[in-house]
Design a protein around this motif. Structure first.
Motif, short mmCIF file in Angstrom:
data_model
loop_
_atom_site.label_atom_id
_atom_site.label_comp_id
_atom_site.label_asym_id
_atom_site.label_seq_id
_atom_site.Cartn_x
_atom_site.Cartn_y
_atom_site.Cartn_z
N LEU A 80 61.77 45.94 97.97
CA LEU A 80 62.15 46.72 96.79
C LEU A 80 61.14 47.84 96.59
CD1 LEU A 80 63.14 43.76 94.51
CD2 LEU A 80 64.61 45.73 95.01
N ALA A 81 61.60 49.09 96.74
CA ALA A 81 60.68 50.23 96.63
C ALA A 81 60.04 50.28 95.25
CB ALA A 81 61.44 51.52 96.91
N GLY A 82 60.78 49.92 94.22
CA GLY A 82 60.26 50.01 92.86
C GLY A 82 59.19 48.99 92.54
N ARG A 83 59.03 47.98 93.39
CA ARG A 83 58.00 46.96 93.14
C ARG A 83 56.78 47.13 94.04
NH1 ARG A 83 61.41 41.39 92.83
NH2 ARG A 83 62.64 41.87 90.98
N LEU A 84 56.79 48.13 94.93
CA LEU A 84 55.66 48.32 95.85
C LEU A 84 54.37 48.42 95.06
CD1 LEU A 84 56.78 50.96 98.51
CD2 LEU A 84 56.12 48.58 98.94
N GLY A 85 53.40 47.59 95.40
CA GLY A 85 52.10 47.67 94.75
C GLY A 85 52.00 46.93 93.43
N GLU A 86 53.12 46.36 92.95
CA GLU A 86 53.06 45.60 91.69
C GLU A 86 52.48 44.22 91.96
OE1 GLU A 86 56.07 45.90 88.85
OE2 GLU A 86 55.30 47.96 88.83
N PRO A 87 51.88 43.59 90.93
CA PRO A 87 51.34 42.24 91.15
C PRO A 87 52.41 41.28 91.67
CG PRO A 87 50.68 43.10 88.99
CD PRO A 87 51.67 44.07 89.58
N GLY A 88 52.08 40.52 92.71
CA GLY A 88 53.03 39.55 93.26
C GLY A 88 53.98 40.13 94.29
N SER A 89 53.92 41.45 94.49
CA SER A 89 54.81 42.11 95.46
C SER A 89 53.98 42.81 96.54
CB SER A 89 55.71 43.13 94.76
OG SER A 89 56.60 42.49 93.89
N LEU A 90 54.64 43.14 97.64
CA LEU A 90 53.98 43.86 98.73
C LEU A 90 53.54 45.24 98.27
CD1 LEU A 90 56.53 43.21 101.62
CD2 LEU A 90 54.28 42.13 101.36
N ASP A 91 52.45 45.74 98.85
CA ASP A 91 52.12 47.15 98.69
C ASP A 91 52.31 47.83 100.05
OD1 ASP A 91 49.96 46.31 100.17
OD2 ASP A 91 48.47 46.65 98.60
N ALA A 92 52.02 49.14 100.10
CA ALA A 92 52.27 49.90 101.33
C ALA A 92 51.47 49.32 102.50
CB ALA A 92 51.95 51.37 101.11
N ALA A 93 50.25 48.89 102.25
CA ALA A 93 49.43 48.33 103.34
C ALA A 93 50.07 47.04 103.87
CB ALA A 93 48.01 48.06 102.84
N GLY A 94 50.64 46.25 102.98
CA GLY A 94 51.31 45.02 103.39
C GLY A 94 52.55 45.32 104.24
N VAL A 95 53.29 46.35 103.84
CA VAL A 95 54.47 46.75 104.61
C VAL A 95 54.05 47.18 106.02
CG1 VAL A 95 56.30 48.50 104.76
CG2 VAL A 95 55.85 47.34 102.58
N ARG A 96 52.98 47.94 106.10
CA ARG A 96 52.51 48.39 107.42
C ARG A 96 52.01 47.21 108.26
NH1 ARG A 96 50.84 52.76 104.56
NH2 ARG A 96 48.73 51.94 104.27
N GLU A 97 51.41 46.24 107.60
CA GLU A 97 50.95 45.04 108.31
C GLU A 97 52.14 44.30 108.93
OE1 GLU A 97 47.97 44.21 108.93
OE2 GLU A 97 47.91 42.05 109.32
N LEU A 98 53.23 44.19 108.19
CA LEU A 98 54.44 43.56 108.75
C LEU A 98 54.94 44.35 109.96
CD1 LEU A 98 56.33 42.80 105.39
CD2 LEU A 98 55.32 41.10 106.93
N ARG A 99 54.97 45.69 109.83
CA ARG A 99 55.41 46.54 110.94
C ARG A 99 54.51 46.36 112.17
NH1 ARG A 99 58.83 47.98 112.99
NH2 ARG A 99 58.22 50.03 113.75
N ARG A 100 53.22 46.27 111.91
CA ARG A 100 52.25 46.16 113.01
C ARG A 100 52.51 44.91 113.85
NH1 ARG A 100 47.15 44.56 113.93
NH2 ARG A 100 46.89 43.43 111.97
N HIS A 101 53.10 43.87 113.22
CA HIS A 101 53.42 42.64 113.94
C HIS A 101 54.86 42.63 114.46
CE1 HIS A 101 49.70 41.26 111.97
NE2 HIS A 101 49.61 40.46 113.01
N GLY A 102 55.50 43.80 114.47
CA GLY A 102 56.84 43.89 115.08
C GLY A 102 57.98 43.52 114.15
N MET A 103 57.69 43.40 112.85
CA MET A 103 58.77 43.09 111.90
C MET A 103 59.49 44.38 111.53
SD MET A 103 58.20 39.88 111.76
CE MET A 103 56.84 39.03 112.60
N ALA A 104 60.79 44.27 111.19
CA ALA A 104 61.54 45.44 110.75
C ALA A 104 61.50 45.52 109.23
CB ALA A 104 62.99 45.35 111.23
#
Ligand SMILES: [Zn+2]
Length: 223
Positions: A80-104
């Protein structure tokens, strides 16, 4: 593929203890860490499974990612783009971490509202701006979408096609055709076990049940 050529899409939401206030009814889709791991082991042994995680919860990163990596699995994460960086939700660094491990990374929109009956400004916000924000976070194109709350209609699907989404995921609880643009999924619910999921998903459905589930999908597409 399964024996009859189908693909099974399995969808998780939150795992473990939520670190944000849940929406009404959302707790039905949160599963404990141990049931999650047991179900992941179960579905990983099925012949044709595609795994996804909806809502961009922090548990995607803290529980989901290491469990997938341990098992040499990949998954699609509908954030959810609107929750990026909110407490309890992924932030941009977390999204990139998922990508780095080959996740879509796919989009689940901006604000977790139904994508039915949106006015043009909301369509733009949910389907265009949210995707741009997630593309920026992921550092790569976002071409997958999952309909929030499992709701969709023909007008929405037309808009998603025009915007070039390559796969759209629903929550219609039936097997998918592997190449189909519209992909039904089975959402894992609180209380599910490997055995309960196996019984629902892999037991060959009666002709009646297959017809009824297919009719649900057709009715939604025509709405
Ligand atoms: Zn959702």
């Amino acid at each position: 593929m399964t024996a009859d050529g189908h693909l099974i899409n399995i969808c998780f939401h939150g795992v473990g203890e939520p670190e944000r206030d849940l929406e009404p009814g959302e707790d039905r889709y949160w599963v404990g860490r141990d049931p999650f791991l047991a179900i992941l082991d179960e579905v990983a042994a099925w012949p044709a499974v595609r795994i996804s995680f909806d809502d961009g919860n922090l548990s995607d990163l803290s529980v989901g990612l290491p469990a997938l990596v341990d098992r040499n699995l990949t998954a699609d994460f509908f954030v959810l783009a609107g929750r990026l960086g909110e407490p309890g939700s992924l932030d941009a660094a977390g999204v990139r971490e998922l990508r780095r491990h080959g996740m879509a990374i796919g989009t689940h929109g901006m604000s977790h509202r139904s994508w039915r009956a949106m006015d043009p400004a909301t369509v733009h916000d949910e389907l265009v701006v949210a995707r741009e924000r997630l593309t920026a976070a992921a550092g790569s194109p976002v071409d997958l979408a999952a309909c929030p709350l499992g709701r969709y209609d023909r007008r929405l699907l037309g808009a998603l096609r025009r915007l070039g989404y390559t796969r759209v995921f629903t929550s219609d609880r039936r097997p998918a055709r592997p190449g189909a643009w519209l992909q039904p999924r089975f959402s894992v619910r609180r209380g599910d076990t490997p055995a309960s999921l196996r019984a629902e998903v892999l037991a060959r459905p009666s002709r009646y049940r297959r017809a009824r589930l297919a009719a649900v999908g057709i009715a939604k597409r025509l709405r």
